[in-house]
Each structure stands twice: as C-alpha cells, then as structure tokens.
Design a protein around this motif. Sequence first.
Motif, mmCIF file in Angstrom:
data_model
loop_
_atom_site.group_PDB
_atom_site.id
_atom_site.type_symbol
_atom_site.label_atom_id
_atom_site.label_comp_id
_atom_site.label_asym_id
_atom_site.label_seq_id
_atom_site.Cartn_x
_atom_site.Cartn_y
_atom_site.Cartn_z
ATOM 1 N N ASP A 138 53.691 38.911 35.702
ATOM 2 C CA ASP A 138 54.272 39.620 34.555
ATOM 3 C C ASP A 138 53.262 39.773 33.425
ATOM 4 O O ASP A 138 53.191 40.813 32.771
ATOM 5 N N GLN A 139 52.474 38.736 33.196
ATOM 6 C CA GLN A 139 51.454 38.793 32.138
ATOM 7 C C GLN A 139 50.435 39.895 32.431
ATOM 8 O O GLN A 139 50.126 40.717 31.567
ATOM 9 N N LEU A 140 49.926 39.922 33.647
ATOM 10 C CA LEU A 140 48.850 40.855 33.975
ATOM 11 C C LEU A 140 49.334 42.281 34.225
ATOM 12 O O LEU A 140 48.545 43.223 34.141
ATOM 13 N N GLY A 152 37.443 29.224 35.805
ATOM 14 C CA GLY A 152 37.820 28.401 36.945
ATOM 15 C C GLY A 152 38.996 28.937 37.719
ATOM 16 O O GLY A 152 38.993 30.058 38.195
ATOM 17 N N GLY A 153 40.028 28.109 37.849
ATOM 18 C CA GLY A 153 41.204 28.453 38.626
ATOM 19 C C GLY A 153 41.928 29.676 38.101
ATOM 20 O O GLY A 153 42.458 30.466 38.875
ATOM 21 N N TYR A 154 41.970 29.839 36.782
ATOM 22 C CA TYR A 154 42.649 31.008 36.210
ATOM 23 C C TYR A 154 41.960 32.290 36.661
ATOM 24 O O TYR A 154 42.617 33.260 37.033
ATOM 25 N N VAL A 186 43.594 35.508 38.623
ATOM 26 C CA VAL A 186 43.486 36.896 38.162
ATOM 27 C C VAL A 186 42.882 37.759 39.259
ATOM 28 O O VAL A 186 43.348 38.884 39.495
ATOM 29 N N ASP A 187 41.884 37.239 39.956
ATOM 30 C CA ASP A 187 41.274 37.982 41.062
ATOM 31 C C ASP A 187 42.306 38.319 42.136
ATOM 32 O O ASP A 187 42.306 39.422 42.682
ATOM 33 N N LEU A 231 48.239 47.389 36.304
ATOM 34 C CA LEU A 231 47.309 46.524 35.576
ATOM 35 C C LEU A 231 46.694 47.201 34.354
ATOM 36 O O LEU A 231 45.850 46.605 33.690
ATOM 37 N N TYR A 232 47.124 48.410 34.039
ATOM 38 C CA TYR A 232 46.572 49.137 32.901
ATOM 39 C C TYR A 232 46.855 48.389 31.612
ATOM 40 O O TYR A 232 48.002 48.070 31.293
ATOM 41 N N ALA A 233 45.794 48.101 30.856
ATOM 42 C CA ALA A 233 45.941 47.325 29.624
ATOM 43 C C ALA A 233 46.090 48.200 28.392
ATOM 44 O O ALA A 233 46.138 47.701 27.275
ATOM 45 N N GLY A 234 46.106 49.518 28.575
ATOM 46 C CA GLY A 234 46.317 50.400 27.436
ATOM 47 C C GLY A 234 45.053 50.829 26.738
ATOM 48 O O GLY A 234 45.100 51.352 25.634
ATOM 49 N N VAL A 235 43.910 50.621 27.375
ATOM 50 C CA VAL A 235 42.654 50.993 26.763
ATOM 51 C C VAL A 235 41.890 51.882 27.736
ATOM 52 O O VAL A 235 41.585 51.478 28.852
#
Length: 122
Positions: free
Chosen positions: A33-35, A91-93, A97-98, A116-120
């Motif tokens: 949800d975050q990504l 690290g693990g994070y 993300v990958d 995954l579009y961040a709006g930029v």
Amino acid sequence: MAYLTHDEYKALGGTLDAAAFAVQEFRARQLIDQLTHGRIKGEDPVREAVKHTARALIALQTYDEAHGGREVASESNDGLSVTYATTGPGGGYARRVDIVCDYLTNETTAAGVPLLYAGVDV
C-alpha cells in the motif's frame, strides 16, 4: 482486505501456519500500500501480480526474521558456521522494495496510471 488468503498462500507453496501468516501478510500489505500509494486498496478481485508480490514479501520477511534480518551468504553444517552478506544502504527494506518493483512495475490502474507512480515526471 487481505491481498492473499492463507489458502492461496499455501497453494503457492507457503508453509506458515495461519497465525504467523496473518502477521506477515499484514506487514506485506502495508508495504504494498505504501509503495502503490494506496491505489489498489479495495480492488476486488485482487490481481495476481499483487498476490505474488505478497507471497514473495512474506517469504523474505520470514527468512529475515529467522536470520536476524541478515542475508546468509554461506553456511557450513559440519563446522556450524554461517557467513552473512553485507547489505547496502537500506538493507532488508531495500530488498523488500526491490520485490515490489519486480512484480508491480508494469501494473497500472484502470485509468492507466502505473501503480508505482510517485507523481513526479522525469
């Protein structure tokens, strides 16, 4: 709403019991949800790419917990030695993300917006 049910997880080869799975699925869902900036919340049915993303994240999270968040580079059974890989920044994070990027890069909303579009724009 869960992105992956315990039955689906088991069908994909998962081995966690229902209680452990529920915790790991929640953690995976939060990162997804975050990504994806919440773009897939409430989608019904859940798309296959999201289910596979959740399964891969659950596997990595479970592995990381068993190894203290470190990636095992090599193991030796007789001498009982374990060598851990050095991880880069994040690290693990970064590995999580990958995984999300690997599975969801080509996925879009019904309106054609990449998940995954961040709006930029670049």
